[in-house]
Design an enzyme around this catalytic site. Structure first.
Site, short mmCIF file in Angstrom:
data_model
loop_
_atom_site.label_atom_id
_atom_site.label_comp_id
_atom_site.label_asym_id
_atom_site.label_seq_id
_atom_site.Cartn_x
_atom_site.Cartn_y
_atom_site.Cartn_z
N GLY A 1 2.12 29.12 35.76
CA GLY A 1 1.93 27.69 35.59
C GLY A 1 1.87 26.96 36.93
N THR B 1 2.43 23.13 27.33
CA THR B 1 2.19 21.83 27.95
C THR B 1 0.96 21.08 27.43
OG1 THR B 1 0.97 22.88 29.76
CG2 THR B 1 3.33 22.52 30.09
N TYR C 1 5.06 17.35 21.42
CA TYR C 1 5.40 17.88 22.75
C TYR C 1 6.72 17.30 23.24
CZ TYR C 1 5.32 18.40 27.82
OH TYR C 1 5.66 18.68 29.12
N LYS D 1 10.35 19.28 23.86
CA LYS D 1 11.03 19.29 25.15
C LYS D 1 12.42 18.68 25.05
CE LYS D 1 9.54 20.41 28.64
NZ LYS D 1 9.60 21.73 29.35
#
Length: 294
Positions: A13, A65, A128, A132
């Site tokens: 990433g 992501t 998302y 998280k």
């Protein structure tokens, strides 16, 4: 300082790619792992791999992501962003090592006018952000020796990000319409990696850190429109032209996931606890644009 061994998950990433250099600069041995080598969603396999490598610190840079795809891939998002960090926290507790975990501004709804403190209540707008936020909770519940580092608007020469997208589109078009009513602090992945590497170095020196949740971004803020304008200003000498950037409201650019209007994060507690420099976002952007245009 004794040589410290740092295990990095999500090495492919944006932040993961930058961590290798950042850790090497600080004479920290680095174990880089990707999903094939260490699948954080598999609790037993993760624990075994961590025990095999025997690191002194674990930095979790692995995440799902894709903000918009998360709306239709909820299970994948929660597996990587919630279940995975919980597995790592349990494995780190067993191993007795600190866990540094990267989180996001998207845990907030963006409705307040001032920058968000780390202690402000989270109210994610989409899958998302929800995933998280749950990942943060699982880290906190799983192991007290953790640092959760929330950041925002990450860019780098690697992976998918706004800067790379703008340079691609700007090379093809003379005019782009870009959202101007969302505010945040663009942050270089290299800056995040440097901060995490410094925290690992602090741990290697003193075996002590002030655990908890912190905010870290580059200094300053802008809109997506402002960021695009700066990108094309930097690209102009190479292109001999500068695309026009037309400001538009969020309502003119509908997406599957809602974005917070205010993504600005208050980093004062991080500054006070760690006394580490944070660059202006423009300085970090110069490096990334230069690397992408070379």
């Amino acid at each position: 300082m004794t040589l410290s061994r740092v295990l990095v998950t999500g090495a492919n990433g944006q932040v993961g790619r930058c961590l290798e250099l950042a850790l090497a600069k600080r004479d920290l041995e680095c174990f880089l792992t990707d999903q094939a080598d260490l699948d954080i969603t598999d609790a037993s396999a993760s624990a075994r791999r961590i025990a095999e490598l025997a690191p002194d610190v674990l930095i979790n840079a692995a995440a799902y992501t894709n903000v918009d795809m998360a709306e239709s891939e909820r299970d994948l998002a929660f597996a990587a962003n919630a279940v995975g960090p919980g597995n790592l926290a349990a494995a780190c507790r067993t191993a007795g090592i600190p866990l540094f975990h990267i989180s996001t501004d998207y845990v907030f709804d963006g409705e307040q006018s001032s920058p968000y403190l780390a202690s402000d209540p989270v109210r994610p707008l989409g899958v998302y952000g929800l995933s998280k936020a749950e990942g943060e909770d699982r880290v906190r519940d799983g192991w007290d020796r953790h640092i959760i580092l929330r950041t925002a608007w990450v860019f780098s020469p690697y992976g998918r990000n706004f800067v790379k997208t703008m340079l691609k589109l700007g090379a093809e078009r003379d005019e782009l319409r870009v959202v101007a009513d969302q505010q945040g602090s663009p942050t270089g992945a290299a800056d995040i990696a440097a901060a995490l590497a410094e925290l690992a170095r602090f741990w290697a020196q003193d075996q002590s850190l002030p655990w908890g949740t912190y905010h870290f971004t580059c200094r300053g803020s802008t809109s997506w429109h402002g960021l695009a304008t700066e990108i094309f200003k930097l690209a102009e000498p190479a292109w001999n032209r500068r695309p026009k950037v037309v400001p538009i409201p969020t309502s003119d650019f509908p997406t599957p996931a809602r974005r917070p209007a205010n993504s600005k994060l208050d980093c004062s507690t991080f500054d006070q606890r760690f006394d580490l420099p944070r660059r202006e976002w423009q300085k970090s952007l110069v490096e990334t644009v230069a690397a992408l245009l070379t």
